[in-house]
Write an enzyme that holds these catalytic residues in place. Structure first.
Site, mmCIF file in Angstrom:
data_model
loop_
_atom_site.group_PDB
_atom_site.id
_atom_site.type_symbol
_atom_site.label_atom_id
_atom_site.label_comp_id
_atom_site.label_asym_id
_atom_site.label_seq_id
_atom_site.Cartn_x
_atom_site.Cartn_y
_atom_site.Cartn_z
ATOM 1 N N ASP A 51 -7.000 -3.553 -5.954
ATOM 2 C CA ASP A 51 -6.649 -2.580 -5.407
ATOM 3 C C ASP A 51 -4.837 -2.425 -6.120
ATOM 4 O OD1 ASP A 51 -8.380 -3.992 -4.183
ATOM 5 O OD2 ASP A 51 -8.238 -2.681 -2.366
ATOM 6 N N ASP A 60 0.727 -1.093 0.162
ATOM 7 C CA ASP A 60 -0.133 0.189 0.225
ATOM 8 C C ASP A 60 0.768 1.223 0.205
ATOM 9 O OD1 ASP A 60 -2.623 -0.905 0.015
ATOM 10 O OD2 ASP A 60 -2.149 -1.436 1.649
HETATM 11 N N1 GLY Z 1 -8.225 -2.075 0.570
HETATM 12 C C1 GLY Z 1 -8.500 -0.843 -0.038
HETATM 13 C C2 GLY Z 1 -9.799 -1.092 0.137
HETATM 14 O O1 GLY Z 1 -10.489 -1.449 0.686
HETATM 15 O O2 GLY Z 1 -10.557 -0.743 -1.523
#
Ligand code: GLY
Length: 396
Positions: A173, A113
């Site tokens: 993501d 992330d």
């Molecule tokens: N993991 C990122 C989201 O919840 O979109």
């Protein structure tokens, strides 16, 4: 012509000409901006000594997070966008302060992330200020992210074992972290970073999409053979369902990768995802999706304003690559107008000082359902900025 006439014409030109430079912005835009500025200033004042950033407001409590949390970069990013949109120097100084709170993330090798955390905060800060210290943090962070790239799979690993049972999971993501890696590769002349970003996008394109151009949330790989081991969900209704924010990440990710690479396959995929979303029979008329397109509780299922904000921002960019398709900008405008209505836009001083209401974070975990979320606010502000640029200059 008399002197009075000349003065009148001069005054008319001075006051009217700037407005003629572009399409005037609608009233909802000004309201959205004023409200966002007030909420962000209040939040920054409230939490300025916490060393943390606000994530959500749930069960009457504001949740603050450290740089260990994937959402920690969004609040500083929102402050940078709001500073650009308003020119308010207090917002700039708040942005600097909250950006520093997430510095430690640059050393993290246990998460994918880092794009979310560092590019939204330090990335925007560097884009605006060219601060060399910000660049250093970004360089270190990009190297940390690169440590998660695996040559056999040609992908960046999303989560480590322990968080989930898969050995090499990749979630949709993760497309959002490629902007950071790709641009840092360019900035530093490190081709392995740009190549990794392209490889990740290519493999996601190959393995993440279904026949109808919706996407899975998780594709698990076998890191020895590099083959797909399974396709499942983590935050969606079911393995085969279309989790709304995931579709948003796919739309945004491939639009962004087309911007960076000009690979027509990425543009084609972004358009296919847009078509899936915009023509979906269960997309509500206000274009703010339910949290998952396949929740059988629809129309009584919760909405996800964060998905709407991500989709709006992506559609505005996509519209710049497809000038013959008005549907993208028109839909983004509908979304932004609706999010700026009292149904979604919080009243000043309420909603834990977040801007938007009615997002859904993690439904299967029964967490953050119908709450504000820092990333809903971030992509909303980004979309407002893009909207302003398009309307005033015709480009981003
Ligand atoms: N993991 C990122 C989201 O919840 O979109």
């Amino acid at each position: 012509m008399t002197r009075i006439h000349k003065i009148c014409i001069f005054l008319l030109l001075v006051t009217v000409a700037p407005a003629l430079a572009g399409t005037p912005l609608p009233r909802w835009y000004s309201k959205a901006l004023t409200r966002s500025e007030a909420q962000l200033l209040a939040a920054a004042q409230q939490f300025g000594n916490s060393g943390k950033t606000p994530r959500t407001y749930e069960h009457g409590k504001i949740q603050l997070v450290s740089s260990n949390d994937w959402t920690s970069g969004f609040f500083p990013g929102s402050l940078w966008y709001a500073y650009e949109l308003t020119g308010n120097e207090q917002l700039r100084s708040d942005a600097e302060k909250f950006t520093a709170f997430v510095a430690n993330a640059q050393y993290r090798k246990n998460t994918h992330d880092l794009g979310f955390i560092l590019y939204c905060s330090y990335g925007n800060g560097f884009r605006i200020t060219r601060n060399a210290g910000y660049r250093q943090v970004l360089e270190t962070g990009a190297k940390s992210l690169m440590s998660r790239y695996n040559r056999k799979t040609g992908l960046i690993k999303s989560w480590d074992p322990g968080i989930v049972s898969w050995s090499f999971p990749v979630i949709i993501d993760n497309m959002m972290n490629l902007e950071f890696l790709y641009n840092m590769g360019h900035l530093t002349g490190n081709n392995s970073m740009t190549e990794a970003a392209v490889s990740h996008a290519n493999n996601t394109l190959k393995n993440h999409f279904r026949q109808d151009n919706s996407c899975y949330h998780v594709v698990a790989y076998d890191s020895i053979s590099g083959n797909v081991a399974g396709r499942q969900t983590h935050q969606g209704y079911s393995d085969g369902s279309s989790w709304a924010r995931g579709q948003g990440w796919a739309l945004y990710g491939f639009t962004m990768m087309y911007r960076e690479t000009k690979n027509p396959a990425y543009l084609a995929q972004a358009q296919k995802v847009a078509s899936f979303i915009l023509n979906h029979p269960r997309l509500p008329s206000d274009k703010v999706p339910y949290w998952d397109f396949d929740d059988p509780e629809i129309p009584n299922a919760p909405r996800d304003a964060s998905a709407a904000a991500v989709i709006a921002s992506a559609l505005i960019e996509l519209s710049t690559f497809t000038p013959d398709n008005n549907q993208y900008l028109d839909t983004a405008e509908i979304i932004l107008k609706n999010l700026s209505d009292n149904k979604y836009l919080a009243k000043k001083g309420t909603n834990g000082f977040f801007i938007l209401m009615h997002s859904t974070g993690n439904m299967p975990k029964k967490s953050e359902i119908d709450t504000p979320l820092s990333y809903a606010d971030y992509y909303y502000l980004e979309a407002l900025k893009r909207y302003r640029s398009i309307k005033q200059t015709g480009h981003l």
